[in-house]
Design an enzyme around this catalytic site. Structure first.
Site, PDB file in Angstrom:
ATOM      1  N   ASP A 153     -20.873  25.481   2.197  1.00 46.18           N
ATOM      2  CA  ASP A 153     -20.792  24.185   1.516  1.00 46.18           C
ATOM      3  C   ASP A 153     -19.407  23.549   1.655  1.00 46.18           C
ATOM      4  O   ASP A 153     -19.067  22.621   0.935  1.00 46.18           O
ATOM      5  CB  ASP A 153     -21.163  24.329   0.039  1.00 46.18           C
ATOM      6  CG  ASP A 153     -20.194  25.232  -0.716  1.00 46.18           C
ATOM      7  OD1 ASP A 153     -19.313  25.846  -0.065  1.00 46.18           O
ATOM      8  OD2 ASP A 153     -20.310  25.312  -1.954  1.00 46.18           O
ATOM      9  N   GLN A 192       0.310   5.672  -0.908  1.00 49.40           N
ATOM     10  CA  GLN A 192      -0.137   5.270  -2.254  1.00 49.40           C
ATOM     11  C   GLN A 192       0.929   5.685  -3.271  1.00 49.40           C
ATOM     12  O   GLN A 192       0.696   6.502  -4.151  1.00 49.40           O
ATOM     13  CB  GLN A 192      -1.477   5.923  -2.576  1.00 49.40           C
ATOM     14  CG  GLN A 192      -2.600   5.524  -1.625  1.00 49.40           C
ATOM     15  CD  GLN A 192      -3.932   6.083  -2.041  1.00 49.40           C
ATOM     16  OE1 GLN A 192      -4.381   5.918  -3.169  1.00 49.40           O
ATOM     17  NE2 GLN A 192      -4.596   6.780  -1.126  1.00 49.40           N
ATOM     18  N   HIS A 248       7.099   8.455   3.591  1.00 48.84           N
ATOM     19  CA  HIS A 248       6.875   7.017   3.733  1.00 48.84           C
ATOM     20  C   HIS A 248       7.724   6.220   2.757  1.00 48.84           C
ATOM     21  O   HIS A 248       8.206   5.133   3.081  1.00 48.84           O
ATOM     22  CB  HIS A 248       5.390   6.710   3.522  1.00 48.84           C
ATOM     23  CG  HIS A 248       5.049   5.259   3.667  1.00 48.84           C
ATOM     24  ND1 HIS A 248       5.178   4.583   4.863  1.00 48.84           N
ATOM     25  CD2 HIS A 248       4.589   4.357   2.765  1.00 48.84           C
ATOM     26  CE1 HIS A 248       4.810   3.318   4.696  1.00 48.84           C
ATOM     27  NE2 HIS A 248       4.457   3.153   3.430  1.00 48.84           N
ATOM     28  N   LYS A 279       6.401 -10.357   9.478  1.00 49.04           N
ATOM     29  CA  LYS A 279       4.975 -10.689   9.554  1.00 49.04           C
ATOM     30  C   LYS A 279       4.477 -11.251   8.241  1.00 49.04           C
ATOM     31  O   LYS A 279       4.929 -10.863   7.164  1.00 49.04           O
ATOM     32  CB  LYS A 279       4.139  -9.483   9.979  1.00 49.04           C
ATOM     33  CG  LYS A 279       4.175  -8.281   9.058  1.00 49.04           C
ATOM     34  CD  LYS A 279       3.201  -7.230   9.549  1.00 49.04           C
ATOM     35  CE  LYS A 279       3.186  -6.004   8.653  1.00 49.04           C
ATOM     36  NZ  LYS A 279       4.252  -5.073   8.921  1.00 49.04           N
ATOM     37  N   THR A 332      -0.658  -3.535  14.199  1.00 47.17           N
ATOM     38  CA  THR A 332       0.616  -4.217  13.956  1.00 47.17           C
ATOM     39  C   THR A 332       1.631  -3.886  15.039  1.00 47.17           C
ATOM     40  O   THR A 332       2.360  -4.760  15.520  1.00 47.17           O
ATOM     41  CB  THR A 332       1.180  -3.814  12.572  1.00 47.17           C
ATOM     42  OG1 THR A 332       0.241  -4.182  11.566  1.00 47.17           O
ATOM     43  CG2 THR A 332       2.504  -4.498  12.303  1.00 47.17           C
TER      44      THR A 332
END
Length: 339
Positions: free
Chosen positions: A46, A106, A139, A204, A238
């Protein structure tokens, strides 16, 4: 008290080639064989993750090498369960070596009723028994503050500067480093400073999420070899558009240096058919066969840097010394020689 003679490495399934390369590199540093701890990290039918460690790790200084790249959830669960297995096996200290930290994008609430998933993942890692993090090019730097345990964030810039100095030797006066957006200026400026080159920015503007309405080059790139610098390349939309805009602005050629090659969806196809002469990424994420066979994608190894980072952590010496190009030059001498 048990004497810890050597650090011990264990790996999940996210990037086994990198884990083995780090072990080989540490063997060179230590003058003795350093291998990965014998273990199995498997799935039940599973898809539940199951971990079994076959070697004694009681009192040992353990380093788990595991990126939380695609499939992010599976690889994250592997990391947490390996940590739990080691903690319950009485390992003395557990350090997570996470070359690519997933969920890092995030890191804040951009809209109402959205999560800060990077903080949630940080809490899960700390609760699993991991006592220290060694990672590469987060990040967002503030993610280090999401953890209540020490985080050492290494940078690709020193290695990229060695690569640029090697491949652009004799023509650095014609090189301009470019940030693909305003938010990445600090990262691009750092590389420009290391190699002594000018800086430009591609600004941008988005009408809708995922759709770029307009791009403008800030700075003079006419007659220049442009090097775009960023931390993550996902779908490459991008990046390829920025390369086109730079060529239209008068650049003679465009190269890109990206730390984490996520390269999902149509990314590889876009890159191979783009105006970019080359895309340089690290092996923080295990490259796919499509990435390996792409004619204009080149991979820079991170194993020498991570091996030294692990040894410094184990010995209790400075990890921040690896932020300096001068420190990494002898470590990467076999790849770049004298630059």
């Amino acid at each position: 008290m048990i004497d810890r003679t050597e650090p011990k490495l264990i790996s999940g399934n996210a990037n086994i080639p990198l884990a083995k390369a780090i072990a080989r590199r540490m063997s060179l540093h230590r003058g003795m064989s350093v291998g990965l701890v014998d273990a199995r990290v498997e799935r039940f039918n599973d898809q539940e993750v199951f971990v079994e460690v076959y070697e004694n790790v009681r009192g040992e200084d353990m380093f788990i090498i595991q990126s939380t790249s695609n499939p992010a959830n599976d690889n994250l669960m592997e990391l947490l369960i390996i940590a739990d297995a080691l903690k319950r096996s009485s390992a003395s200290r557990i350090t997570a070596v996470i070359p690519y930290f997933g969920y890092a994008r995030q890191d804040r609430r951009t809209k109402a009723r959205t999560p800060i998933s990077a903080k949630l993942v940080a809490n899960m890692i700390a609760q699993s028994g991991i006592e220290r993090i060694l990672t590469l090019d987060l990040h967002a730097a503030q993610i280090q503050g999401f953890f209540d345990i020490p985080v050492d964030n290494l940078y690709a810039a020193p290695v990229f500067s060695l690569d640029v100095l090697h491949h652009f030797k004799g023509r650095l006066q014609d090189v301009t480093v470019v940030s693909p957006d305003v938010g990445g200026v600090a990262r691009a400026r750092e590389l420009a400073k290391r190699i002594g080159c000018a800086l430009a920015i591609v600004d941008k503007r988005r009408e809708k999420p995922g759709e770029i309405a307009e791009m403008t080059v800030i700075g003079d790139v006419r007659g220049k070899s442009c090097i775009i610098v960023d931390d993550i390349c996902d779908t490459a939309g991008t990046l390829c558009k920025a390369a086109e805009v730079l060529i239209e602005a008068g650049a003679t050629e465009v190269h890109s240096y990206i730390t984490h090659g996520v390269l999902s969806g149509p990314a590889v196809e876009r890159i191979t058919s783009s105006v970019m002469k080359s895309l340089v990424i690290t092996d923080s994420i295990a490259p796919t066969e499509a990435v390996k066979s792409a004619h204009n994608i080149r991979i820079v190894p991170t194993a020498p840097m991570f091996a030294q980072g692990i040894l410094n952590t184990w010995k209790g010496t400075s990890v921040s010394s690896l932020f300096d190009t001068e420190t990494l030059t002898p470590i990467y001498e076999g790849l770049y020689g004298e630059v």
